[in-house]
Design an enzyme around this catalytic site. Sequence first.
Site, PDB file in Angstrom:
ATOM      1  N   CYS A  10       0.843  -1.200   0.000  1.00 28.41           N
ATOM      2  CA  CYS A  10       0.000   0.000   0.000  1.00 28.41           C
ATOM      3  C   CYS A  10       0.877   1.248   0.000  1.00 28.41           C
ATOM      4  O   CYS A  10       0.810   2.086   0.881  1.00 28.41           O
ATOM      5  CB  CYS A  10      -0.968   0.041   1.187  1.00 28.41           C
ATOM      6  SG  CYS A  10      -2.166   1.398   1.058  1.00 28.41           S
ATOM      7  N   GLU A 111      -1.500  -1.210  -5.966  1.00 35.98           N
ATOM      8  CA  GLU A 111      -0.503  -2.268  -5.791  1.00 35.98           C
ATOM      9  C   GLU A 111       0.131  -2.548  -7.155  1.00 35.98           C
ATOM     10  O   GLU A 111      -0.368  -2.108  -8.200  1.00 35.98           O
ATOM     11  CB  GLU A 111      -1.130  -3.545  -5.228  1.00 35.98           C
ATOM     12  CG  GLU A 111      -1.716  -3.406  -3.833  1.00 35.98           C
ATOM     13  CD  GLU A 111      -0.711  -3.111  -2.748  1.00 35.98           C
ATOM     14  OE1 GLU A 111       0.500  -3.076  -3.048  1.00 35.98           O
ATOM     15  OE2 GLU A 111      -1.132  -2.909  -1.602  1.00 35.98           O
TER      16      GLU A 111
END
Length: 231
Positions: A10, A111
Amino acid sequence: MILQYHDPMCGRFDQSQTARFYANVFGWADAVYDSESTPAYNVPPGTYRPLMHIQDGEHRIDDVFWSYRAKWAEGKLPISINARLDKLSNRYWSRLLKNGRAIVPADGWYEWTGEKGKKQPWHIHRKDRAPLFMLALANFGASTENRAEAGFVIVTDDAAEGMLDIHDRRPVVLDAASAALWLDPAISPEQALELARHAALPPDAFEWFKVRPEMNRSTTDRAQMALPMPE
């Protein structure tokens, strides 16, 4: 300041609405704002972003630095942008779990898959495209040596099911009602942990798509970042 990050999961998120918009969705019509941040599609660590928290009974939205390292850990531990849910009760995080619970409102996070040099970015978001309320821990005090002393981290947990195809970890995301409980100073750290473990939105609440590789540059910030990459 050179930032050396630990646990890069993240590593960017999409916070493309105003702080006031997120507060209204959350039900905080009375929020006190100390935020000058503007909406951003490609938020990197090391920037100041609006964080929701409760201080002295007030619903507050303050700009906080995304990165954290305790002052005593200078030279001993790397700077973090995430904190693992299963580690929150240890010495390093327990003080923030008690006094620094916060929420990062967002529209999604990013991601990457693939090999170095050929990384493919993905935008992950709720299927219903409602805002995300990601759990965070923050030190809301003043910094003395570097900005990361008064910063925040996003709480992460193991990914599951289809999300493993993108990354083995993910932010802990709650709905608005559960996120409000996480912020409530009346609940204990132990109760907050149980809430995070059991109220997190499941993998089937999310979907994801590929976005343009230009997203890989943290300085790129356009609306196209949050749109599916053309086939």
